[in-house]
Structures are given as structure tokens and as C-alpha cells.
Scaffold this active site. Structure first.
Site, mmCIF file in Angstrom:
data_model
loop_
_atom_site.group_PDB
_atom_site.id
_atom_site.type_symbol
_atom_site.label_atom_id
_atom_site.label_comp_id
_atom_site.label_asym_id
_atom_site.label_seq_id
_atom_site.Cartn_x
_atom_site.Cartn_y
_atom_site.Cartn_z
ATOM 1 N N HIS A 57 9.761 15.138 10.407
ATOM 2 C CA HIS A 57 10.906 15.325 9.642
ATOM 3 C C HIS A 57 10.562 15.130 8.159
ATOM 4 C CE1 HIS A 57 13.629 13.927 13.110
ATOM 5 N NE2 HIS A 57 12.839 15.290 13.374
ATOM 6 N N GLU A 94 0.730 -1.189 -0.172
ATOM 7 C CA GLU A 94 0.095 0.076 0.037
ATOM 8 C C GLU A 94 0.713 1.266 0.120
ATOM 9 O OE1 GLU A 94 -2.297 -3.494 1.111
ATOM 10 O OE2 GLU A 94 -0.449 -2.651 2.180
#
Length: 162
Positions: free
Chosen positions: A103, A76
Site C-alpha cells: 500500500h 531509526e
């Protein structure tokens, strides 16, 4: 926030729970399928549609994120990352969920529905949605390099082999 979700047969029960959970938390949830159980279904189109919808919404200024899930979450994530502008991260704990946003400014996460309890996976999703991108220069620079490569096949001055 608008949340686009997609799965395969392995995550269908979880998707129904997640739609209710996210809607009750005030989010606009768009389900990209599947809508019924089929053990032989193919996840790529579902996940690509969810990731593309996130990218389209963000391009239009709509706050949107995506969640895709299947047995392991690996396929996925790969499918979602085929969409230009999608930054899909595989998440397996709270730290990876928050770091994906903080991040990497990930706009899609992928979770293995057979790897976690509903409670665990829901906590990862909530953490991902609630964590802002830090905006730190080094992180923004790296994300820009990925976008440059996606568009041009190169990162100027960084020694990408061709």
C-alpha cells in the site's frame, strides 16, 4: 536486490545474522554500521546513510530496499524518514511488513530488535522484500501527495494548513 541495513548497538548481533541470511538468499547487502559494539553509539547517521543509499540506488534504477533496526525501531524509522524520498515504515508483524510495500511502497522498514526474536524479525524482512507495490491508483496518488509535500511544503488542493 540490494539491501541496505543499519542499526545501533541494540541490533548489532542481529545485523550479523541478517547479513548472512540475506546474502545466502541472493541479495547484495550493504552494511551502514555500526561495525563494533558501543553502548553509547548514535543511530541517526547509520540509518540516514542507509536510507540515502536506498534513495540514491532507486534513482539510478537499482532495485534496492533498506532495513534499519534498534531497540524499539522508532528512532531509526524517524531518522530514515528525514531523507527526502525515503518512505520508512515501522514494522511489528507480517501484516505491517507486507502492507508497507503493498500500500505504501515503503523503501525502508524499521524493526525493534528488542521487541522480536531473530526469527520473527527475519520473517518480517523477508515478507517486506518479497511483497511488490500494488500500483493501485489510490495508493500511488497518496504517495505522490507525500512526495509533493516533501518537495513543496504543500499538497495542491488538499487543504494543508501553513
Amino acid at each position: 536486490m540490494r539491501i541496505h541495513i543499519a542499526t545501533d548497538h541494540a541490533g548489532l548481533d542481529f545485523s550479523q545474522y541478517l547479513i548472512t541470511h540475506l546474502t545466502e538468499a541472493g541479495h547484495d547487502v550493504i552494511d551502514h554500521g555500526p561495525t563494533s559494539y558501543d553502548a553509547l553509539d548514535d543511530y541517526p547517521a547509520f540509518c540516514i546513510n542507509a536510507a540515502q543509499a536506498v534513495v540514491n540506488d532507486q534513482a539510478e534504477g537499482v532495485q534496492a530496499l533498506g532495513v534499519v533496526f534498534g531497540g524499539s525501531g522508532n528512532g531509526e524509522q524517524i531518522a530514515a524518514n528525514k531523507v527526502a524520498g525515503a518512505r520508512a515504515a515501522l514494522v511489528w508483524n507480517l501484516s505491517t511488513a507486507t502492507l508497507a510495500r503493498e500500500h505504501n511502497d515503503a523503501n525502508v522498514i524499521s524493526i525493534g530488535a528488542r521487541q522480536h526474536s531473530i526469527e520473527e524479525a527475519t520473517s518480517f524482512i523477508d515478507a517486506f522484500i518479497n511483497e511488490p507495490f500494488s500500483g493501485d491508483e489510490r495508493h500511488a496518488r497518496r504517495i505522490a501527495q507525500l512526495a509533493e509535500y516533501e518537495l513543496t511544503g504543500d499538497i495542491a488542493g488538499k487543504g494543508v494548513d501553513h
